[in-house]
Design a protein around this motif. Sequence first.
Motif, mmCIF file in Angstrom:
data_model
loop_
_atom_site.group_PDB
_atom_site.id
_atom_site.type_symbol
_atom_site.label_atom_id
_atom_site.label_comp_id
_atom_site.label_asym_id
_atom_site.label_seq_id
_atom_site.Cartn_x
_atom_site.Cartn_y
_atom_site.Cartn_z
ATOM 1 N N PHE A 1 0.806 -1.226 0.000
ATOM 2 C CA PHE A 1 0.000 0.000 0.000
ATOM 3 C C PHE A 1 0.840 1.277 0.000
ATOM 4 C CE2 PHE A 1 -3.164 -3.136 1.501
ATOM 5 C CZ PHE A 1 -4.052 -2.979 0.437
ATOM 6 N N VAL B 1 -12.769 -3.776 0.273
ATOM 7 C CA VAL B 1 -11.633 -4.439 0.922
ATOM 8 C C VAL B 1 -12.053 -4.991 2.280
ATOM 9 C CG1 VAL B 1 -9.238 -4.136 1.680
ATOM 10 C CG2 VAL B 1 -10.135 -2.719 -0.176
ATOM 11 N N ILE C 1 -4.520 1.954 3.345
ATOM 12 C CA ILE C 1 -5.317 1.412 2.236
ATOM 13 C C ILE C 1 -6.123 2.549 1.595
ATOM 14 C CG2 ILE C 1 -7.220 -0.158 1.634
ATOM 15 C CD1 ILE C 1 -6.283 -1.977 3.964
ATOM 16 N N PRO D 1 -12.718 0.356 4.027
ATOM 17 C CA PRO D 1 -12.321 -1.034 4.289
ATOM 18 C C PRO D 1 -13.078 -1.613 5.483
ATOM 19 C CG PRO D 1 -10.392 0.318 3.886
ATOM 20 C CD PRO D 1 -11.563 1.259 3.929
#
Length: 401
Positions: free
Chosen positions: A31, A57, A74, A91
Amino acid sequence: MLNSPSGPAGMISRKIQLAFEHRTFFTRKVFDPENATLASCLSSDPETPGEKSSALVFVDEGLIRANVHLIERITHYFQQHAGSARLAAPPIVLPGGEACKNDWSQVESIWRSIHGAGLCRHSYVLAMGGGALLDLVGFAAATAHRGIRHIRLPTTTLSLADGGVGVKNGVNRFGKKNWIGTFTVPHAIIGDFDLLRYLPERDLRAGLIEVVKVALIRDASLFEALEARLDSLARLEEPALEFAIRRSAELHMNHIALAGDPFELGSARPLDFGHWAAHKLEQLSGFRLRHGEAVAIGMAIDLLYARNLGWLSATDCERILRLIEKLGFHLFAAELSLKAGKGLAILEGLEEFREHLGGQLTVTLVNGIGSAFEVHDMDTSALPGVFAELQERFMRKGVTR
Ligand SMILES: NC(=O)c1ccc[n+]([C@@H]2O[C@H](COP(=O)([O-])OP(=O)(O)OC[C@H]3O[C@@H](n4cnc5c(N)ncnc54)[C@H](O)[C@@H]3O)[C@@H](O)[C@H]2O)c1
Ligand SMILES: [Zn+2]
């Protein structure tokens, strides 16, 4: 004859052939905005050129606990690569470990998130975590809309070296491992070695057993390479771990792609060496034992069994058991003595294994380092002696668990 199902006039037969690209990328700092590995997987869609992908995610809670800034990273990564993909929702953190495969409500909750985010079949579901979370999310992704593109980011030694680079997913049901699941080739797999730094020692070690397994059934030179690096591996040193994982992943993927049965339609299952007992042991221990720890014991059982029946030399058998022990695995667990009715509960693992694989019982054994063969019958009267020998060996070493 028109209505005859078997006559030529009553049958239409076509071959359906599908080709899949099975890809694993190894990288570091996946990432980091400079790292294009994931972005290129998300944007390389010949079906919809120029279209921005949506991704959802799912991340393993265990990983987040150890790496508290991961969610931010992320999110930042997707902002930086907004040209190729967007996050359909923030996420989602899910509990990891075997418990997540035992909890059907987790499947429902992932489906609900996919539905809520409005993902279509050309979107991507990313799963980042240990083998258990990958199995769970992989199953939910494979069944939502009959299969949404799926990218796996395995974050344990075991999932990087073995199941995470494979094509199976699943959850546990009726007290049985992986009773529900599918064979689905992931869109891509991305292994980030840096994430192993967050893994507790127990899990870092557990996955090494799958490397030993694949060496035993496929590659004597890998076994020798493990012996040569034994001290470094036992100390869980990064370069040795990385070497072992890469080679194991490669052999695992070779088996899937080249051995002629990627979706396991036949009965042979060499990658399940040592697993008939392992799956039962995991279950009997209430998942106290990690999968890798149970596989070490399962392999020891099948090694001694093969030695006792004259298929494996005592020298090779001892050489293998020593390596497994030096890597830090125990070769006995109290659950081997549990009774079910008049017999030993562990022996039920053989029938459960047969039922799961289908058809005739097929157990892979080794008759030398790097050499596997199959048997279709296990002499259960010979197994209690094997368990007793393992217990004695364990007691001699004076280890307790
Ligand atoms: N699909 C297949 O072909 C296949 C093959 C082999 C094994 N498996 C399955 O894989 C599972 C075992 O996977 P596993 O050994 O990876 O264990 P796991 O998924 O149970 O993870 C172990 C623990 O590590 C945590 N964790 C994961 N990554 C982390 C990280 N980088 N840092 C800190 N903590 C982290 C998890 O939250 C969990 O608590 C079993 O359910 C087994 O059946 C599947
Ligand atoms: Zn396994």
